[in-house]
Scaffold this active site. Structure first.
Site, PDB file in Angstrom:
ATOM      1  N   GLU A  64       0.549  -0.949  -0.184  1.00  0.00           N
ATOM      2  CA  GLU A  64       0.189  -0.057   0.117  1.00  0.00           C
ATOM      3  C   GLU A  64       1.068   1.152   0.220  1.00  0.00           C
ATOM      4  O   GLU A  64       0.796   2.230  -0.519  1.00  0.00           O
ATOM      5  CB  GLU A  64      -1.238   0.089   1.342  1.00  0.00           C
ATOM      6  CG  GLU A  64      -2.476  -1.024   0.781  1.00  0.00           C
ATOM      7  CD  GLU A  64      -1.330  -2.618   1.891  1.00  0.00           C
ATOM      8  OE1 GLU A  64      -0.723  -2.784   2.012  1.00  0.00           O
ATOM      9  OE2 GLU A  64      -2.594  -3.447   1.390  1.00  0.00           O
ATOM     10  N   PHE A 126     -11.796  -7.937  13.410  1.00  0.00           N
ATOM     11  CA  PHE A 126     -10.993  -7.838  12.393  1.00  0.00           C
ATOM     12  C   PHE A 126     -10.847  -7.003  11.446  1.00  0.00           C
ATOM     13  O   PHE A 126     -12.025  -6.565  11.139  1.00  0.00           O
ATOM     14  CB  PHE A 126     -11.528  -9.176  12.116  1.00  0.00           C
ATOM     15  CG  PHE A 126     -10.399 -10.116  10.966  1.00  0.00           C
ATOM     16  CD1 PHE A 126      -9.341 -10.478  11.429  1.00  0.00           C
ATOM     17  CD2 PHE A 126     -10.572  -9.710   9.539  1.00  0.00           C
ATOM     18  CE1 PHE A 126      -8.655 -10.549  10.221  1.00  0.00           C
ATOM     19  CE2 PHE A 126      -9.481 -10.933   8.779  1.00  0.00           C
ATOM     20  CZ  PHE A 126      -8.421 -10.725   9.205  1.00  0.00           C
ATOM     21  N   LYS A 176     -17.721  -1.062   5.051  1.00  0.00           N
ATOM     22  CA  LYS A 176     -17.921  -1.617   4.725  1.00  0.00           C
ATOM     23  C   LYS A 176     -19.609  -1.684   4.452  1.00  0.00           C
ATOM     24  O   LYS A 176     -20.791  -2.345   2.833  1.00  0.00           O
ATOM     25  CB  LYS A 176     -17.390  -3.836   5.027  1.00  0.00           C
ATOM     26  CG  LYS A 176     -17.863  -4.764   3.974  1.00  0.00           C
ATOM     27  CD  LYS A 176     -17.919  -5.963   4.313  1.00  0.00           C
ATOM     28  CE  LYS A 176     -17.655  -6.754   2.613  1.00  0.00           C
ATOM     29  NZ  LYS A 176     -16.333  -7.677   2.961  1.00  0.00           N
ATOM     30  N   MET A 485      23.406   9.426   4.034  1.00  0.00           N
ATOM     31  CA  MET A 485      23.452  10.930   4.712  1.00  0.00           C
ATOM     32  C   MET A 485      23.337  10.672   6.274  1.00  0.00           C
ATOM     33  O   MET A 485      23.656  11.378   6.637  1.00  0.00           O
ATOM     34  CB  MET A 485      21.886  11.157   3.979  1.00  0.00           C
ATOM     35  CG  MET A 485      21.699  13.168   4.881  1.00  0.00           C
ATOM     36  SD  MET A 485      22.958  14.493   4.709  1.00  0.00           S
ATOM     37  CE  MET A 485      22.123  14.950   2.560  1.00  0.00           C
TER      38      MET A 485
HETATM   39  C1  LIG Z   1      11.345   5.834   6.341  1.00  0.00           C
HETATM   40  C2  LIG Z   1      12.614   6.465   7.080  1.00  0.00           C
HETATM   41  N1  LIG Z   1      13.235   5.808   7.697  1.00  0.00           N
HETATM   42  C3  LIG Z   1      14.130   6.692   8.233  1.00  0.00           C
HETATM   43  C4  LIG Z   1      14.852   8.149   7.848  1.00  0.00           C
HETATM   44  C5  LIG Z   1      16.263   8.654   7.819  1.00  0.00           C
HETATM   45  N2  LIG Z   1      16.865   8.206   6.985  1.00  0.00           N
HETATM   46  C6  LIG Z   1      17.679   9.588   6.633  1.00  0.00           C
HETATM   47  S1  LIG Z   1      18.122   9.760   4.655  1.00  0.00           S
HETATM   48  C7  LIG Z   1      18.835   8.322   5.027  1.00  0.00           C
HETATM   49  C8  LIG Z   1      20.235   7.915   4.133  1.00  0.00           C
HETATM   50  C9  LIG Z   1      19.461   7.013   3.374  1.00  0.00           C
HETATM   51  O1  LIG Z   1      20.579   6.249   2.321  1.00  0.00           O
HETATM   52  P1  LIG Z   1      19.833   5.629   1.059  1.00  0.00           P
HETATM   53  O2  LIG Z   1      18.629   5.812   0.694  1.00  0.00           O
HETATM   54  O3  LIG Z   1      21.609   4.965   0.445  1.00  0.00           O
HETATM   55  O4  LIG Z   1      20.769   7.523   0.391  1.00  0.00           O
HETATM   56  P2  LIG Z   1      21.753   8.234   0.341  1.00  0.00           P
HETATM   57  O5  LIG Z   1      21.225   8.678   1.425  1.00  0.00           O
HETATM   58  O6  LIG Z   1      23.383   7.478   0.791  1.00  0.00           O
HETATM   59  O7  LIG Z   1      21.848   9.230  -1.291  1.00  0.00           O
HETATM   60  C10 LIG Z   1      18.099   7.354   6.772  1.00  0.00           C
HETATM   61  C11 LIG Z   1      18.569   6.013   6.992  1.00  0.00           C
HETATM   62  C12 LIG Z   1      14.297   8.232   6.803  1.00  0.00           C
HETATM   63  N3  LIG Z   1      14.468   9.264   5.940  1.00  0.00           N
HETATM   64  N4  LIG Z   1      13.755   7.701   6.046  1.00  0.00           N
END
Ligand SMILES: Cc1ncc(C[n+]2csc(CCOP(=O)(O)OP(=O)(O)O)c2C)c(N)n1
Length: 573
Positions: A64, A126, A176, A485
């Site tokens: 979803e 449910f 529903k 990041m």
């Molecule tokens: C659902 C979710 N979980 C955790 C985070 C925290 N977070 C922000 S950036 C990041 C890293 C993202 O890594 P990647 O997708 O490989 O992108 P990059 O920064 O390496 O380009 C995380 C864990 C978030 N923004 N969203």
């Protein structure tokens, strides 16, 4: 079944007697909805039965969350409401992130959630979840339908509220038994919402005050946000800017509302914006914000924000004005209308020559930059090349993280509605399904989903949609083998303690693509990159690119947490 006319009927069409689900499908047709995204389940089955019978175009996601992000991408690019239909309980809770994302980024969505029958609501039946309670703070409005008689009114109001004023998500929780009951489908009654009357036309006196401020300003800056895109006001913005010679800074979400290669464009402002954009705001004597909300990633430390500036804030949502920044001239109204009135009033431009040439010089001295490193692919270079091979015309969608910031910095958006990103919520897993929705909004466009290797794994299952429909979305994984990041922040602010942010092992993304019959290409060397990207563009179907980039590259320049806009680090030496 055709029925009688009722006394309050306002059109000449006979009012039909329909089931609740029949009404829903009929309402979608009346609203001109041509595609919906969703996933079936028990409580929403009567609606799926109607979808089957009426043949409305429904895209079956594999989770979803994929469905709602696709609806968001569709809404962002088309300007029309995205529609998402899911079942009760877990189906409904799986769309909560997308709803919150749409709320903070002002995207028009109508989300239909199945619900258990009215007779058992509140009994922990449910697959019962209290979607009204759960989504109260993250929807523009939400409804639980208690009888079939009120359904046509609620559906009409839902579309109206989602798409007018400041756009946002509206949830309709459909029990529903209501979807099975029958009633009269009168969709022509006028909407009557005395408590919801968004101000579209701004106050003319306020508009004159803005023009007066413009004519006396020496160092004006416009901060243009997504409100300009939602208001379809880009042309008016360009005319106003050129007439008055005022430089423009974009917010992250506003990119594309002003041409990225225009002489008066200073770039994105904020944490990873350009030095020139941030210094312009810092030194400005007049800051005109249009459809932006001064979020913390833009402002940095508020105590240092725009210290010299008189502030004009033009926004359709009065709640935004004065929320973060003290405003001298508030203007409540639609961005397009406000800019049209500013132009009609024909104020005297100020003398900004010196200011503009100073900023031009800053732009040249401190461009965005990166260091090349032999055959290693620098992610910034990847984004520049993607811009090149697509002539800057692609729709680019991203997740959140380093790749998002590099996309915002290095893909110069010259047109509106080419940029789809999760700004306010920063939702990993957003970018790829959003690209699917974007492709439905513009089937002929080149749609590129630039994603991180981590975020992509959160919604990668939606490759099934590409496989099933041969949808030509191009996936570009900026693969730095880490939560980039997070790794950057751990390096800079947590003593290089890389807690749970490095991937010692990764899936073979090319093989993963091939499992879905999608062409997969891996690139490791800079000299192979352009040809590989050209091959991706030339391929008529979907493609997944696994681009191995420099693992420890950081996004610069940067305003560190707690610092002001004038304290950027990592500017070009
Ligand atoms: C659902 C979710 N979980 C955790 C985070 C925290 N977070 C922000 S950036 C990041 C890293 C993202 O890594 P990647 O997708 O490989 O992108 P990059 O920064 O390496 O380009 C995380 C864990 C978030 N923004 N969203």
């Amino acid at each position: 079944m055709k029925v009688k006319k009722n006394e309050e009927q306002t059109s000449n069409e006979p009012i039909e007697e329909l089931s609740g689900s029949g009404m829903l499908i009929a309402a979608l047709a009346k609203e001109g909805v041509d595609v919906i995204f969703g996933y079936p389940g028990g409580a929403i089955l009567p609606t799926y039965d109607e979808i089957y019978k009426k043949g409305i175009r429904h895209i079956l996601a594999r989770h979803e969350q994929g469905a709602i992000h696709a609806a968001q991408g569709y809404a962002r690019v088309s300007g029309k409401p995205g529609v998402c239909i899911v079942t009760s309980g877990p189906g409904a809770t799986n769309v909560v992130t997308g709803i919150a994302d749409a709320m903070i980024d002002s995207l028009p969505l109508v989300v239909i959630t199945g619900q258990v029958a009215t007779t058992v609501i509140g009994t922990d039946a449910f697959q019962e979840a209290d979607m009204i309670g759960i989504t109260m703070p993250i929807t523009k409005h939400n409804y639980q339908v208690r009888s079939v008689e009120e359904l046509p009114r609620i559906l009409k109001e839902a579309f109206h509220i989602a798409t007018t004023g400041r756009p946002g998500p509206v949830l309709v929780d459909l029990p529903k038994d209501v979807s099975l009951a029958t009633g009269l489908f009168d969709y022509d009654k006028e909407i009557d919402l005395p408590g919801y009357q968004p101000t579209i036309v701004p106050n003319r006196l306020q508009i004159r005050k803005v023009n007066e401020a413009v004519s006396t300003a020496k160092k004006p800056v416009i901060l243009a946000g997504a409100g300009v895109l939602h208001g379809n006001a880009s042309d008016e913005l360009v005319t106003f800017v050129e007439k008055n010679q005022i430089p423009v800074v974009n917010t992250l979400l506003g990119l594309g509302c002003f041409p990225g290669e225009h002489e008066l464009f200073l770039g994105m402002g904020g944490m990873h914006g350009t030095y020139t954009a941030n210094m312009a705001i810092h030194e400005a004597d007049l800051l005109i914000s249009i459809g932006a909300r001064f979020d913390d990633r833009l402002t940095g430390n508020l105590a240092h924000f725009a210290p010299e500036a008189r502030v004009v804030h033009i926004d359709i949502d009065p709640a935004e004005i004065g929320k973060n920044i003290e405003t001298e001239i508030p203007v409540v109204g639609d961005a397009k209308k406000a800019l049209q009135m500013l132009l009609e009033e024909n104020g005297e431009p100020g003398d900004t020559k010196e200011w503009c040439s100073k900023l031009q010089q800053l732009k040249q001295e401190y461009p965005l930059w990166y260091k090349e490193d032999g055959e290693t692919i620098k992610p910034q270079q990847l984004l520049e090349l993607i811009h090149d091979v697509t002539n800057g015309e692609a729709i680019v969608t991203t997740d959140v993280g380093q790749h998002q910031m590099w996309s915002a910095q290095f893909y110069k958006f010259n047109r509106p509605n080419r940029w789809v990103t999760s700004g306010g919520l920063g939702t990993m897993g957003f970018g790829f399904p959003a690209a699917i929705g974007a492709q439905f909004a513009e089937p002929e466009a080149t749609v590129i989903s630039v994603v991180g290797d981590a975020g992509f794994q959160m919604t990668a299952q939606e490759m099934s949609i590409l496989q099933e429909l041969n949808l030509p979305v191009k996936i570009v994984i900026v693969n730095n083998a880490s939560l980039g990041m997070v790794r950057q922040w751990q390096q800079l602010f947590h003593g290089e303690r890389y807690s749970n942010s490095l991937f010692p092992i990764q899936p073979n993304f090319v093989k993963l693509a091939e499992a879905y019959d999608i062409k997969g290409i891996r690139v490791d060397a800079k000299s192979d990159l352009r040809a590989a990207l050209e091959e991706m563009i030339a391929h008529p179907g979907p493609v997944l690119m696994d681009i191995r980039v420099a693992k420890e590259e950081n996004v610069y320049p940067m305003i560190a947490p707690g610092k002001g806009q004038h304290q950027m680090e990592g500017i070009k030496p």
